[in-house]
Write a protein that holds these residues in place. Structure first.
Motif, PDB file in Angstrom:
ATOM      1  N   THR A   1      -0.624 -10.615  -5.496  1.00 46.76           N
ATOM      2  CA  THR A   1      -0.855  -9.447  -4.706  1.00 46.76           C
ATOM      3  C   THR A   1       0.399  -8.442  -5.346  1.00 46.76           C
ATOM      4  O   THR A   1       0.180  -7.236  -5.164  1.00 46.76           O
ATOM      5  CB  THR A   1      -0.579  -9.703  -3.142  1.00 46.76           C
ATOM      6  N   VAL A   2       1.687  -9.042  -5.420  1.00 44.90           N
ATOM      7  CA  VAL A   2       2.906  -8.079  -5.757  1.00 44.90           C
ATOM      8  C   VAL A   2       2.240  -7.296  -7.038  1.00 44.90           C
ATOM      9  O   VAL A   2       2.623  -6.358  -7.248  1.00 44.90           O
ATOM     10  CB  VAL A   2       4.059  -8.916  -5.740  1.00 44.90           C
ATOM     11  N   PHE A   3       2.106  -8.325  -7.998  1.00 49.34           N
ATOM     12  CA  PHE A   3       1.817  -7.817  -9.526  1.00 49.34           C
ATOM     13  C   PHE A   3       0.572  -6.658  -9.287  1.00 49.34           C
ATOM     14  O   PHE A   3       0.485  -5.786 -10.125  1.00 49.34           O
ATOM     15  CB  PHE A   3       1.544  -8.902 -10.350  1.00 49.34           C
ATOM     16  N   ASP A   4      -0.352  -6.923  -8.486  1.00 51.60           N
ATOM     17  CA  ASP A   4      -1.564  -6.068  -8.411  1.00 51.60           C
ATOM     18  C   ASP A   4      -1.084  -4.938  -7.887  1.00 51.60           C
ATOM     19  O   ASP A   4      -1.316  -3.684  -8.309  1.00 51.60           O
ATOM     20  CB  ASP A   4      -2.690  -6.737  -7.428  1.00 51.60           C
ATOM     21  N   ALA A   5      -0.274  -4.745  -6.713  1.00 50.27           N
ATOM     22  CA  ALA A   5       0.213  -3.649  -6.160  1.00 50.27           C
ATOM     23  C   ALA A   5       1.110  -2.860  -7.273  1.00 50.27           C
ATOM     24  O   ALA A   5       1.020  -1.446  -7.234  1.00 50.27           O
ATOM     25  CB  ALA A   5       1.299  -3.973  -4.914  1.00 50.27           C
ATOM     26  N   VAL A   6       1.940  -3.613  -8.051  1.00 50.47           N
ATOM     27  CA  VAL A   6       2.655  -2.610  -9.045  1.00 50.47           C
ATOM     28  C   VAL A   6       1.590  -2.131 -10.232  1.00 50.47           C
ATOM     29  O   VAL A   6       1.972  -1.152 -10.481  1.00 50.47           O
ATOM     30  CB  VAL A   6       3.796  -3.578  -9.831  1.00 50.47           C
ATOM     31  N   ALA A   7       0.841  -2.936 -10.572  1.00 53.81           N
ATOM     32  CA  ALA A   7      -0.104  -2.447 -11.549  1.00 53.81           C
ATOM     33  C   ALA A   7      -0.918  -1.227 -11.181  1.00 53.81           C
ATOM     34  O   ALA A   7      -1.333  -0.319 -11.716  1.00 53.81           O
ATOM     35  CB  ALA A   7      -1.198  -3.759 -11.999  1.00 53.81           C
ATOM     36  N   LEU A   8      -1.080  -1.286  -9.793  1.00 52.92           N
ATOM     37  CA  LEU A   8      -1.934  -0.050  -9.219  1.00 52.92           C
ATOM     38  C   LEU A   8      -1.090   1.045  -8.792  1.00 52.92           C
ATOM     39  O   LEU A   8      -1.461   1.864  -7.900  1.00 52.92           O
ATOM     40  CB  LEU A   8      -2.623  -0.518  -8.097  1.00 52.92           C
ATOM     41  N   ASP A   9       0.254   1.043  -9.153  1.00 54.24           N
ATOM     42  CA  ASP A   9       1.195   1.944  -8.870  1.00 54.24           C
ATOM     43  C   ASP A   9       1.388   2.318  -7.382  1.00 54.24           C
ATOM     44  O   ASP A   9       1.992   3.375  -6.993  1.00 54.24           O
ATOM     45  CB  ASP A   9       0.823   3.311  -9.528  1.00 54.24           C
ATOM     46  N   TYR A  10       1.485   1.235  -6.645  1.00 51.22           N
ATOM     47  CA  TYR A  10       1.839   1.338  -5.481  1.00 51.22           C
ATOM     48  C   TYR A  10       3.546   1.514  -5.336  1.00 51.22           C
ATOM     49  O   TYR A  10       4.163   0.892  -6.182  1.00 51.22           O
ATOM     50  CB  TYR A  10       1.795   0.039  -4.394  1.00 51.22           C
ATOM     51  N   GLN A  11       4.080   2.468  -4.593  1.00 51.09           N
ATOM     52  CA  GLN A  11       5.512   2.723  -4.332  1.00 51.09           C
ATOM     53  C   GLN A  11       5.925   1.811  -3.616  1.00 51.09           C
ATOM     54  O   GLN A  11       5.685   1.377  -2.524  1.00 51.09           O
ATOM     55  CB  GLN A  11       5.441   4.122  -4.008  1.00 51.09           C
ATOM     56  N   ARG A  12       7.233   1.434  -3.888  1.00 52.34           N
ATOM     57  CA  ARG A  12       8.081   0.583  -3.168  1.00 52.34           C
ATOM     58  C   ARG A  12       7.720  -0.651  -2.697  1.00 52.34           C
ATOM     59  O   ARG A  12       7.556  -0.783  -1.635  1.00 52.34           O
ATOM     60  CB  ARG A  12       8.976   1.434  -2.092  1.00 52.34           C
ATOM     61  N   VAL A  13       7.261  -1.334  -3.613  1.00 52.14           N
ATOM     62  CA  VAL A  13       6.635  -3.086  -3.142  1.00 52.14           C
ATOM     63  C   VAL A  13       7.756  -3.779  -2.792  1.00 52.14           C
ATOM     64  O   VAL A  13       8.737  -3.740  -3.797  1.00 52.14           O
ATOM     65  CB  VAL A  13       5.830  -3.537  -4.390  1.00 52.14           C
ATOM     66  N   THR A  14       7.602  -4.589  -1.692  1.00 44.81           N
ATOM     67  CA  THR A  14       8.894  -5.253  -1.280  1.00 44.81           C
ATOM     68  C   THR A  14       8.480  -6.626  -0.890  1.00 44.81           C
ATOM     69  O   THR A  14       7.328  -6.742  -0.341  1.00 44.81           O
ATOM     70  CB  THR A  14       9.471  -4.369  -0.147  1.00 44.81           C
ATOM     71  N   VAL A  15       9.270  -7.629  -1.219  1.00 43.34           N
ATOM     72  CA  VAL A  15       8.995  -8.948  -0.751  1.00 43.34           C
ATOM     73  C   VAL A  15      10.250  -9.529  -0.036  1.00 43.34           C
ATOM     74  O   VAL A  15      11.210  -9.319  -0.509  1.00 43.34           O
ATOM     75  CB  VAL A  15       8.751  -9.971  -2.049  1.00 43.34           C
ATOM     76  N   ILE A  16      10.069  -9.767   1.311  1.00 43.07           N
ATOM     77  CA  ILE A  16      11.218 -10.200   2.088  1.00 43.07           C
ATOM     78  C   ILE A  16      11.638 -11.801   1.445  1.00 43.07           C
ATOM     79  O   ILE A  16      10.671 -12.686   1.931  1.00 43.07           O
ATOM     80  CB  ILE A  16      10.794  -9.950   3.486  1.00 43.07           C
ATOM     81  N   ILE A  17      12.605 -11.856   1.084  1.00 44.08           N
ATOM     82  CA  ILE A  17      12.660 -13.073   0.148  1.00 44.08           C
ATOM     83  C   ILE A  17      12.851 -14.325   1.255  1.00 44.08           C
ATOM     84  O   ILE A  17      12.517 -15.530   0.872  1.00 44.08           O
ATOM     85  CB  ILE A  17      13.815 -13.022  -0.640  1.00 44.08           C
ATOM     86  N   ASP A  18      13.182 -14.014   2.435  1.00 36.77           N
ATOM     87  CA  ASP A  18      13.512 -15.380   3.271  1.00 36.77           C
ATOM     88  C   ASP A  18      12.503 -15.367   4.345  1.00 36.77           C
ATOM     89  O   ASP A  18      12.506 -16.132   5.127  1.00 36.77           O
ATOM     90  CB  ASP A  18      14.950 -15.356   4.047  1.00 36.77           C
ATOM     91  N   ALA A  19      11.444 -14.748   4.021  1.00 41.12           N
ATOM     92  CA  ALA A  19      10.053 -14.919   4.564  1.00 41.12           C
ATOM     93  C   ALA A  19       9.077 -15.268   3.773  1.00 41.12           C
ATOM     94  O   ALA A  19       7.661 -15.103   4.130  1.00 41.12           O
ATOM     95  CB  ALA A  19       9.653 -13.725   5.582  1.00 41.12           C
ATOM     96  N   THR A  20       9.295 -15.778   2.634  1.00 43.57           N
ATOM     97  CA  THR A  20       8.478 -16.406   1.540  1.00 43.57           C
ATOM     98  C   THR A  20       9.134 -17.667   0.887  1.00 43.57           C
ATOM     99  O   THR A  20      10.248 -17.987   1.178  1.00 43.57           O
ATOM    100  CB  THR A  20       8.174 -15.573   0.581  1.00 43.57           C
ATOM    101  N   ALA A  21       8.026 -18.406   0.655  1.00 47.78           N
ATOM    102  CA  ALA A  21       8.483 -19.928   0.196  1.00 47.78           C
ATOM    103  C   ALA A  21       7.634 -20.262  -0.887  1.00 47.78           C
ATOM    104  O   ALA A  21       6.532 -19.689  -1.309  1.00 47.78           O
ATOM    105  CB  ALA A  21       8.370 -20.873   1.083  1.00 47.78           C
ATOM    106  N   ALA A  22       8.214 -21.295  -1.773  1.00 52.92           N
ATOM    107  CA  ALA A  22       7.308 -21.697  -2.740  1.00 52.92           C
ATOM    108  C   ALA A  22       7.442 -23.238  -2.765  1.00 52.92           C
ATOM    109  O   ALA A  22       8.104 -23.844  -1.773  1.00 52.92           O
ATOM    110  CB  ALA A  22       7.739 -21.422  -4.239  1.00 52.92           C
ATOM    111  N   ALA A  23       6.806 -24.259  -3.725  1.00 50.28           N
ATOM    112  CA  ALA A  23       6.730 -25.625  -3.725  1.00 50.28           C
ATOM    113  C   ALA A  23       8.033 -26.157  -3.802  1.00 50.28           C
ATOM    114  O   ALA A  23       8.342 -27.121  -3.277  1.00 50.28           O
ATOM    115  CB  ALA A  23       5.820 -26.068  -5.049  1.00 50.28           C
ATOM    116  N   THR A  24       9.124 -25.458  -4.524  1.00 47.59           N
ATOM    117  CA  THR A  24      10.553 -25.936  -4.631  1.00 47.59           C
ATOM    118  C   THR A  24      11.265 -24.614  -4.476  1.00 47.59           C
ATOM    119  O   THR A  24      10.784 -23.407  -4.913  1.00 47.59           O
ATOM    120  CB  THR A  24      10.816 -26.635  -6.032  1.00 47.59           C
TER     121      THR A  24
END
Length: 164
Positions: A114-137
């Motif tokens: 989703t983030v890379f799609d937003a960047v590719a589509l030129d959305y301004q100020r794409v933000t990911v809240i790092i302590d409200a996301t997680a991964a397998a490790t």
């Protein structure tokens, strides 16, 4: 909400992805390690977004119980007699306690794509809240955050985002 605050957030949206029981609860079939730990931050993010009048886009998986629409690498989870993760209508497809969709949009996807799609589509100020996301490790999480930072994505903590 004042005009100045409304203008500040008028081009912002929050995307909440896969915060469903089959990804978050202990023992869940598609468990994301440390997913349960971020639930309070996701709840707070949604609360702050609603208070700021920011639209929230809900990305949830609701698979066919037979697994016909599941990625190839997950099809083994849908064999006979096995639980059907995130199947439409099952408890595991429900959002975790504390999250409630209010006029949300549902579409299957993942944070990085989703983030890379937003960047590719030129959305301004794409933000990911790092302590409200997680991964397998934690290492996978850190590596993906690193990659997203490298394409210009902002990566604040929840506290930093709330203060902005």
């Amino acid at each position: 909400m004042g005009t100045e605050n409304g203008d500040k957030w008028s081009k912002t949206a929050v995307v909440v992805i896969d915060m469903q029981k089959d990804f978050i609860l202990p023992g869940a079939p598609m468990l994301v390690r440390d997913g349960e730990a971020i639930v309070p931050n996701v709840i707070k993010t949604v609360e702050v977004a609603r208070n700021r009048g920011i639209p929230i886009i809900w990305v949830v998986r609701e698979h066919d119980p037979l697994g016909r629409d599941v990625e190839l690498f997950r099809r083994h989870l849908y064999g006979d007699g096995k639980p059907k993760p995130t199947s439409k209508g099952c408890v595991g497809a429900e959002l975790v306690d504390g999250l409630l969709i209010q006029e949300g949009v549902q579409t299957p996807n993942c944070i990085r794509q989703t983030v890379f799609d937003a960047v590719a589509l030129d959305y301004q100020r794409v933000t990911v809240i790092i302590d409200a996301t997680a991964a397998a490790t934690p290492d996978i999480h850190i590596a993906n955050i690193f990659d997203m930072k490298n394409v210009g994505v902002e990566t604040p903590t929840l506290e930093e985002w709330c203060q902005s």
